[in-house]
Scaffold this active site. Structure first.
Site, mmCIF file in Angstrom:
data_model
loop_
_atom_site.group_PDB
_atom_site.id
_atom_site.type_symbol
_atom_site.label_atom_id
_atom_site.label_comp_id
_atom_site.label_asym_id
_atom_site.label_seq_id
_atom_site.Cartn_x
_atom_site.Cartn_y
_atom_site.Cartn_z
ATOM 1 C CB CYS A 318 -56.723 40.284 12.771
ATOM 2 S SG CYS A 318 -55.376 39.616 13.613
ATOM 3 C CG HIS A 402 -57.214 35.098 11.077
ATOM 4 N ND1 HIS A 402 -57.075 36.008 9.854
ATOM 5 C CD2 HIS A 402 -56.212 35.386 11.829
ATOM 6 C CE1 HIS A 402 -56.087 37.021 10.112
ATOM 7 N NE2 HIS A 402 -55.727 36.703 11.417
ATOM 8 C CD GLU A 404 -59.434 34.566 7.926
ATOM 9 O OE1 GLU A 404 -60.218 34.893 8.686
ATOM 10 O OE2 GLU A 404 -58.477 35.144 7.878
HETATM 11 N N1 LIG Z 1 -53.370 39.094 11.251
HETATM 12 C C1 LIG Z 1 -53.321 40.499 11.583
HETATM 13 O O1 LIG Z 1 -54.162 41.293 11.233
HETATM 14 C C2 LIG Z 1 -52.386 40.942 12.653
HETATM 15 C C3 LIG Z 1 -52.743 42.458 13.098
HETATM 16 C C4 LIG Z 1 -51.536 42.915 13.723
HETATM 17 N N2 LIG Z 1 -50.587 43.177 12.748
HETATM 18 C C5 LIG Z 1 -50.860 42.372 14.836
HETATM 19 O O2 LIG Z 1 -49.869 41.701 14.887
HETATM 20 O O3 LIG Z 1 -51.603 42.055 15.810
#
Ligand SMILES: NC(=O)CC[C@H](N)C(=O)O
Length: 430
Positions: A318, A402, A404
Site C-alpha cells: 500500500c 492488503h 494480510e
Molecule cells: N493503506 C495505505 O497504506 C494507504 C496508502 C495511502 N495513504 C493512500 O491513501 O493511498
C-alpha cells in the site's frame, strides 16, 4: 469474457481515476434521518436495558460541499476535521478503526449495522485508533459475541474518537462516489454555526501533509507474535528463518503476524530509520508498510527506499508500494474516492487469476510514469488502476492492497510466500 473485462475497465477508469475539482457551495442544505429507535444510553445498550427518552440528534457533520448532516453522537465529543471516505467491508470494524492508514479520515461504513459484535483484545491492528472518526447508519443496541469484552461506544470514548449514527450513510456515499472524497467537520458543539464549520472544512486539506510521522513507532523493536495456529490456514513448509526489517509507516499488526508465521524474524523500525543502519543489520529482506496520507508528502521516506533499492530484496504494501513507485522514478496521484473495502477484484497477471482483496487507499501509482523494466503485476478490475508492481532486476515486489486482510479475504496471502522465495533466491546466489 476477456473483452467484457477490457470494456468494463475502459468504461470505468475515467470515472474513478479523475481527481475531483473543489466542490461548489450554493447554499447550506441540512439533511437528517427520521428518528429510529436508538437508545439514550450506551451503557444501557451494552446490557440490553432500555432507557427513555430516545436520544435526539446532538451532532452535525458539515461537508465542504455545503451539506449539513444531523446525527447522534457516540464515543468522544468535541469538534474534529477530516476527510470522509466510505468503506464497503461487511465485517471487521475494529480492525478498520485501528488501521493507522486512516489517520486524518472519517470512515463511513456502508454496512448499516455496526457494533453488534462489540470489540475484543485480539482484533487490534495497532496500538491505538488514529482515524478522525466513525460514521455509521445504525449503532447496534446490544453486543453479542463470545470474544466481546466491551461495547463499541465505550471503546471509542476511551480512545477519544468521535462517532455518529442515525445519519444517511447511503446518501453520503453516493455524494462521495459522484463528487469524490470530501473534507468534513464533525461536531457536538452547539455553539458552532454551520457557516463556521463549513469554513473550517474548506480551509483544511489532507493533500500534502506528512501523516506518517504521527503514527510510526519511536524506536526499533522485535516482533515475535504469529497468527494463532487455530486461525492459520496456510502454514506448511516454513523452515528457514529470514530476517526482515519492517519500516513502520503505520504498519498493521497482521502484516507482521503473517510474515512471522511464514518464518521471518522481524525487526520493526521507525519511518526515519536510515537506510545505512538497515544495511548494517544485514537483513535478508526489507518490508515497506502501509501508512496514512499523501505519498508525495514524505520525500524522506522515498529517499530511504531509493537507498535500499537493489541492495536487498524489498516488498511494499500500500503506502510502501506507492513509495516504491516513486523511488523507481514513477508518480503517484490522488484518486477520486479511492478504494476502501474487502471486496475489490484484482487480476494477478503473473498467476493469471482473479483475487478478491482488502483495500484501503486514496492514492495510486501512475503506471505510465514508471521507467522501462518495471512490470505491472496486478490490476484492480473495478477501475483498471495499478494494484501491484515488480522490478525483477532489483528484487522489488509490491501490492497496492492488503494481502494480510484484517479485515477481508485471504486470496492474496500467498504473496508472503513469494517474498520468502525472493529472499531465498537472493540468499542462495550470494
Ligand atoms: N493503506 C495505505 O497504506 C494507504 C496508502 C495511502 N495513504 C493512500 O491513501 O493511498
Amino acid at each position: 469474457m476477456e473483452l467484457a473485462i477490457k470494456n468494463r475497465i475502459a468504461l470505468t477508469t475515467q470515472n474513478f481515476l479523475t481527481p475531483k475539482p473543489k466542490p461548489k457551495v450554493k447554499s447550506l442544505r441540512v439533511f437528517s434521518v427520521k428518528c429510529t429507535a436508538s437508545l439514550s444510553s450506551l451503557d444501557g445498550a451494552a446490557t440490553g436495558v432500555v432507557e427513555r427518552p430516545w436520544k435526539t440528534s446532538d451532532a452535525r457533520l458539515v461537508l465542504e460541499d455545503g451539506s449539513v448532516w444531523r446525527a447522534k453522537s457516540f464515543g468522544a465529543r468535541g469538534t474534529q476535521v477530516g476527510e470522509v471516505v466510505f468503506n464497503t467491508s461487511l465485517t471487521g470494524y475494529q480492525e478498520i478503526l485501528t488501521d493507522p492508514s486512516y489517520a486524518g479520515q472519517f470512515v463511513l461504513m456502508t454496512n448499516p449495522h455496526i457494533g453488534n459484535t462489540g470489540v475484543n483484545f485480539d482484533d487490534e491492528e495497532s496500538r491505538q485508533c488514529f482515524l478522525a472518526g466513525l460514521v455509521i447508519r445504525s449503532l447496534s443496541i446490544s453486543t453479542s459475541n463470545w470474544r466481546c469484552t466491551k461495547a463499541l461506544g465505550d471503546y471509542l470514548l476511551e480512545r477519544n474518537i468521535m462517532g455518529i449514527y442515525d445519519v444517511d450513510t447511503r446518501a453520503i456515499t453516493r455524494r462521495l462516489r459522484q463528487d469524490g472524497s470530501l473534507v468534513g467537520v464533525l461536531t457536538t458543539e452547539e455553539s458552532k454555526t454551520d457557516e463556521e464549520l463549513l469554513e473550517m472544512s474548506r480551509s483544511w486539506d489532507i493533500v500534502g501533509i506528512d501523516l506518517i510521522s504521527g503514527v510510526t513507532c519511536t524506536a526499533p523493536y522485535e516482533w515475535v507474535d504469529k497468527t494463532d495456529p487455530e486461525w492459520d490456514f496456510n502454514c506448511e513448509g516454513r523452515g528457514e528463518i529470514y530476517h526482515v526489517i519492517a519500516y513502520d509507516f503505520g504498519i498493521k499488526h497482521n502484516i507482521l503476524r503473517r510474515l512471522s508465521s511464514y518464518g521471518c524474524k522481524i525487526t520493526v523500525v521507525p519511518s526515519s530509520w536510515p537506510a545505512s543502519e538497515t544495511l548494517k543489520m544485514k537483513p535478508d529482506g526489507v518490508l515497506f508498510s502501509n501508512g496514512p496520507g499523501d505519498p508525495s508528502a514524505v520525500p524522506c521516506a522515498v529517499k530511504t527506499v531509493k537507498e535500499l533499492l537493489g541492495k536487498v530484496p524489498v516488498f511494499g504494501i500500500c503506502m510502501g508500494h506507492q513509495l516504491l513507485g516513486q523511488a523507481l522514478g514513477g508518480k503517484t496521484f490522488k484518486m477520486k474516492f479511492g478504494h476502501h473495502g474487502g471486496n475489490h477484484p484484482v487480476r494477478n497477471l503473473v498467476a493469471n487469476r482473479v483475487e478478491i482483496s482488502a483495500q484501503n487507499h486514496n492514492y495510486a501509482v501512475d503506471p505510465a510514469s514508471l521507467p522501462k523494466g518495471v512490470e505491472v503485476t496486478h490490476i484492480n478490475l473495478n477501475d483498471g488502476s495499478c494494484a501491484g508492481l515488480a522490478f525483477p532486476a532489483l528484487n522489488v515486489m509490491s501490492l497496492q492492497y492488503h494481502p494480510e486482510a484484517s479485515p477481508g479475504p485471504h486470496d492474496s496471502d500467498s504473496v508472503f510466500g513469494e517474498f520468502i522465495e525472493l529472499m531465498k533466491k537472493v540468499k542462495q546466489k550470494a
